[in-house]
Write a protein that holds these residues in place. Structure first.
Motif, short mmCIF file in Angstrom:
data_model
loop_
_atom_site.label_atom_id
_atom_site.label_comp_id
_atom_site.label_asym_id
_atom_site.label_seq_id
_atom_site.Cartn_x
_atom_site.Cartn_y
_atom_site.Cartn_z
N ASN A 257 -75.65 -39.57 -38.74
CA ASN A 257 -74.54 -38.62 -38.80
C ASN A 257 -74.90 -37.44 -37.92
O ASN A 257 -75.79 -36.64 -38.27
N THR A 278 -72.25 -42.12 -38.71
CA THR A 278 -71.02 -41.92 -37.94
C THR A 278 -71.20 -42.16 -36.44
O THR A 278 -70.22 -42.35 -35.71
N ASP A 279 -72.47 -42.14 -35.96
CA ASP A 279 -72.72 -42.23 -34.52
C ASP A 279 -73.84 -43.21 -34.23
O ASP A 279 -74.84 -43.26 -34.95
#
Length: 495
Positions: A257, A278-279
């Motif tokens: 994240n 998230t990434d």
């Protein structure tokens, strides 16, 4: 420059073709969570590359120069870029990152924006350019080239002021436009302190969250070298693993994240990543072959042994991360024989280990195959050593099994697994079993596979091996399942 900095059309097609076939066969097999960009996929393929720490510190016996070093101190007596690069290649490295400028501010190229560089040293009569010679040698020998440009500069008079950012970006543009293709730009969180600062000799602190204005600096890299990945403890493409020991977490997820992170900020979560994240920002493990990052004569007998380098390799590359091994040139401008000796033996063992995949020729069966056994997802894809082919299951099947029937007892101590990365990191946990005395016996288990998972343990002798996916967030998409034996296997006792 424009074409060299981008992946080729053929490379892009080869990476995307399996996914396109998956779509046409039975509807889209979509990525789970974040997936790597094309530049990140190219970086993942490298796995192992090197760092070259070389500057005035090499000659002053320091790790961090103060910034007031006389340029004349930089004078390697027998600088040999070919010796350095060929040694790296012979060790199995796929690229080299050069400290074009460390915290002392001394530039290894004749920058137009400062006099504190090789152009004022006696080396090559002030006409030398280390960046040029290393980059050219890398191209000649088929290695990729990268640069480290320290954000902190203990020499420059404007460090800590807005004018310094202009200076820093001007030098970044020089490196990205004068030295051919660059595979990575390496940033760190060096954030000020005591320094020379043009004669001020004072302590300067900055707000590392805002001073460097990283988003705009990142955009310069994207515009001038779009194929380059950028490293820092916050990415945006590759993250720091959180230590300088070369050891990734177990697990080490490729996702994290990234909101609120910045170079020099919190290291929380960097070692193991975050799941779900998230990434897609995979980890790089940076470590030096010596106790220090720069060459120091007193450390000639403290070079890491081949056994230690192997341990680091399995705890970095073998956990899905990249390994960035520092090999600092000495005061002659060459790699020291002590370092070379350790690198040669390390590479010899790795080469002997992975020279033969003992799973080749085995009968491989799966409990489920996507599309009722469609060739696109055939289990045989796991044995072809191609990252672009893979086995996958139906959407609803997340805990399948694969069985290797070897035909005769085989001895091994390393198992190699890879996921098909364009579809994201899908597998959460797995277990490995050997056929022993008429039943399956578990001999290893783990979490997180990602780019490359190497399970190294005691020797196993069996004629059947089973891989069980025990937990997955989406139907598995696996690209490799291999068995290998370290060269000492012939002398080891079987399990």
């Amino acid at each position: 420059m424009f074409m060299r900095s981008r992946l080729s059309i053929l490379t892009i097609i080869s990476l995307l073709l399996p996914a396109l076939r998956a779509h046409s066969a039975m509807g889209p097999l979509v990525p789970y969570g974040p997936a790597p960009s094309l530049r990140q996929l190219r970086w993942h393929e490298m796995e192992f590359y090197g760092f070259l720490h070389f500057t005035v510190n090499t000659f002053t016996d320091k790790e961090w120069g103060y910034g007031d070093e006389d340029e004349k101190v930089f004078n390697p007596t027998a600088f040999d870029a070919n010796q350095i690069v060929t040694a790296a290649k012979d060790a199995g490295m796929k690229g080299l990152i050069l400290t074009a400028k460390h915290h002392d501010g001394f530039c290894l190229w004749p920058s137009a924006y400062t006099e504190h560089s090789v152009k004022r040293s006696p080396w090559r009569d002030g006409k030398g350019d280390v960046v040029k010679e290393i980059s050219q040698a890398c191209r000649m020998h088929g290695l990729k080239f990268g640069v480290y440009l320290s954000p902190w500069d203990r020499n420059h008079k404007d460090y800590g002021r807005p004018e310094y950012i202009t200076y820093y970006r001007n030098q970044l543009r020089e490196l990205l436009t004068h030295y051919g293709d660059i595979f990575t730009v390496w940033f760190d969180g060096a954030n000020g302190g005591d320094g020379f600062y043009g004669g001020a000799r004072e302590k300067r602190q900055i707000d590392n969250k805002s001073f460097y204005d990283w988003p705009h600096t990142h955009q310069i890299v994207r515009s001038l070298m779009s194929g380059a990945v950028m490293f820092s403890d916050a990415g945006p493409d590759v993250r720091w693993v959180g230590n300088e020991n070369g050891v990734a977490g177990d697990p080490c997820w490729a996702t994290i994240n990234n909101a609120g992170r910045y170079p020099g900020g919190s290291s929380d979560g960097l070692n193991s990543g975050e799941r779900p994240g998230t990434d897609w920002i995979p980890a790089e493990c940076d470590v030096s072959i010596r106790p220090g990052w720069f060459y120091h004569p007193k450390e000639d007998k403290a070079v890491k042994t081949p056994a230690k380098l192997l341990e680091i390799y399995y705890q970095s590359v073998g956990r899905g991360a990249g390994l960035n091994l520092n090999v600092p040139p000495d005061r002659t401008g060459r790699l020291n024989e002590n370092d070379l000796r350790s690198l040669r033996e390390f590479h010899r063992i790795l080469e002997a280990t992975f020279a033969r995949d003992l799973a080749q020729g085995a009968k491989l069966t799966a409990s489920n195959t996507r599309g009722s056994g469609a060739r696109t997802f055939d289990p045989k894809n796991l044995l072809d050593h191609q990252r672009t082919t893979y086995w996958a299951t139906e959407d609803e099947v997340t805990t399948p099994e694969l069985t290797l029937e070897l035909g005769q007892p085989v001895k091994f101590n390393v198992v190699s697994l890879r996921e098909y990365l364009p579809l994201g990191q899908r597998i959460d946990a797995f277990a490995l079993d050997q056929w022993h005395d008429g039943q399956w016996v578990e001999f290893a288990k783990g979490t997180s596979i990602g780019n490359h998972r190497l399970i190294r343990g005691g020797y196993v002798t069996t004629d059947k091996v089973r891989l069980r996916i025990t937990r997955a967030a989406a139907c598995p998409a696996l690209a490799e399942f291999g068995l290998y034996a370290e060269p000492s296997a012939s002398d080891a006792t079987s399990k």
